[in-house]
Design a protein around this motif. Structure first.
Motif, PDB file in Angstrom:
ATOM      1  N   ASP A 101      -6.405  13.338  15.851  1.00 35.51           N
ATOM      2  CA  ASP A 101      -6.614  12.295  15.086  1.00 35.51           C
ATOM      3  C   ASP A 101      -7.475  12.612  13.825  1.00 35.51           C
ATOM      4  O   ASP A 101      -8.298  11.733  13.477  1.00 35.51           O
ATOM      5  N   LYS A 102      -6.818  13.499  13.079  1.00 32.00           N
ATOM      6  CA  LYS A 102      -7.425  13.767  12.010  1.00 32.00           C
ATOM      7  C   LYS A 102      -6.305  13.897  10.669  1.00 32.00           C
ATOM      8  O   LYS A 102      -6.295  14.609   9.638  1.00 32.00           O
ATOM      9  N   TYR A 103      -5.065  13.092  11.036  1.00 35.92           N
ATOM     10  CA  TYR A 103      -4.093  13.117  10.187  1.00 35.92           C
ATOM     11  C   TYR A 103      -4.115  12.558   8.920  1.00 35.92           C
ATOM     12  O   TYR A 103      -4.897  11.487   9.045  1.00 35.92           O
ATOM     13  N   PRO A 104      -3.794  13.014   7.669  1.00 31.67           N
ATOM     14  CA  PRO A 104      -4.042  12.008   6.595  1.00 31.67           C
ATOM     15  C   PRO A 104      -3.436  10.839   6.607  1.00 31.67           C
ATOM     16  O   PRO A 104      -2.464  10.596   7.058  1.00 31.67           O
ATOM     17  N   LYS A 105      -4.124   9.847   5.911  1.00 29.43           N
ATOM     18  CA  LYS A 105      -3.675   8.504   5.874  1.00 29.43           C
ATOM     19  C   LYS A 105      -2.280   8.410   5.111  1.00 29.43           C
ATOM     20  O   LYS A 105      -1.439   7.641   5.264  1.00 29.43           O
ATOM     21  N   HIS A 106      -2.287   9.021   4.044  1.00 32.70           N
ATOM     22  CA  HIS A 106      -1.063   9.164   3.114  1.00 32.70           C
ATOM     23  C   HIS A 106      -0.715  10.564   3.080  1.00 32.70           C
ATOM     24  O   HIS A 106      -1.213  11.402   2.711  1.00 32.70           O
ATOM     25  N   ILE A 107       0.526  10.763   3.434  1.00 33.66           N
ATOM     26  CA  ILE A 107       1.095  11.992   3.367  1.00 33.66           C
ATOM     27  C   ILE A 107       2.593  12.024   3.056  1.00 33.66           C
ATOM     28  O   ILE A 107       3.553  11.185   3.352  1.00 33.66           O
ATOM     29  N   VAL A 108       3.035  12.821   2.088  1.00 37.16           N
ATOM     30  CA  VAL A 108       4.373  12.885   1.624  1.00 37.16           C
ATOM     31  C   VAL A 108       4.757  14.514   1.596  1.00 37.16           C
ATOM     32  O   VAL A 108       3.901  15.424   0.902  1.00 37.16           O
ATOM     33  N   MET A 109       5.853  14.776   2.030  1.00 30.80           N
ATOM     34  CA  MET A 109       6.533  16.268   1.995  1.00 30.80           C
ATOM     35  C   MET A 109       7.523  16.148   0.951  1.00 30.80           C
ATOM     36  O   MET A 109       8.545  15.431   1.150  1.00 30.80           O
ATOM     37  N   MET A 110       7.600  17.146  -0.058  1.00 30.26           N
ATOM     38  CA  MET A 110       8.641  17.101  -0.930  1.00 30.26           C
ATOM     39  C   MET A 110       9.113  18.754  -0.993  1.00 30.26           C
ATOM     40  O   MET A 110       8.234  19.558  -1.005  1.00 30.26           O
TER      41      MET A 110
END
Length: 163
Positions: free
Chosen positions: A115-124
């Motif tokens: 339960d420590k996943y980033p609130k905003h995450i993008v993979m490019m």
């Protein structure tokens, strides 16, 4: 290598991959350009994640805004730029160079479980054209690198509006 110093940056850009296998190194090959672009921006940290596997769990869990740069095998034409957001990310797996290598998707899964996943995450990243042993990107992927850098800059600009 992972920077062991604590960062006050709100946005983390994490380049991962193996630069010994051509396009597998796209995340790492992006970092020098991004370090130059964001060198005076205290809101942005550019981090070399290389092939550090579970050692990246801490930096991932500590991120509120996280951009991951990597080779992405989505079955597209080589050099195609791919952007995945939020829950789309685990649906596509990074390319493993060895059956022993822990994939980055396992790092993200561990962060979710804890339960420590980033609130905003993008993979490019880009669809690899070549994974042959060799230093440097294939011509098709090298040509697309400036477009990938521009997408990262645009994402950072969007997020900075919400900080």
């Amino acid at each position: 290598m992972i920077n062991d110093l604590e960062s006050t940056a709100r946005i983390r850009i994490l380049g991962i991959g193996n630069t010994l296998y051509q396009d597998e190194g796209v995340g790492m090959m992006s970092l020098p350009y991004l370090e130059e672009i964001f060198k005076d921006d205290s809101d942005v940290e550019v981090m070399d994640g290389s092939t550090d596997g579970m050692r990246l769990l801490g930096p991932v869990e500590e991120s509120e805004y996280l951009i991951i740069l990597d080779a992405i095998n989505a079955g597209k034409e080589g050099g195609t730029i791919i952007t995945l957001q939020g829950d789309e990310i685990p649906a596509y797996y990074g390319i493993k160079m060895s059956i022993h290598q822990l994939g980055f998707q396992e790092v993200l899964l561990a962060a979710k479980i804890r339960d420590k996943y980033p609130k905003h995450i993008v993979m490019m990243g880009m669809q690899p054209t070549s994974l042959e042993l060799g230093i440097g990107l294939s011509p098709a992927n090298e040509e697309q690198l400036p477009k990938l850098i521009e997408l990262v800059k645009n994402q950072v600009s969007e997020w900075k509006k919400t900080l």
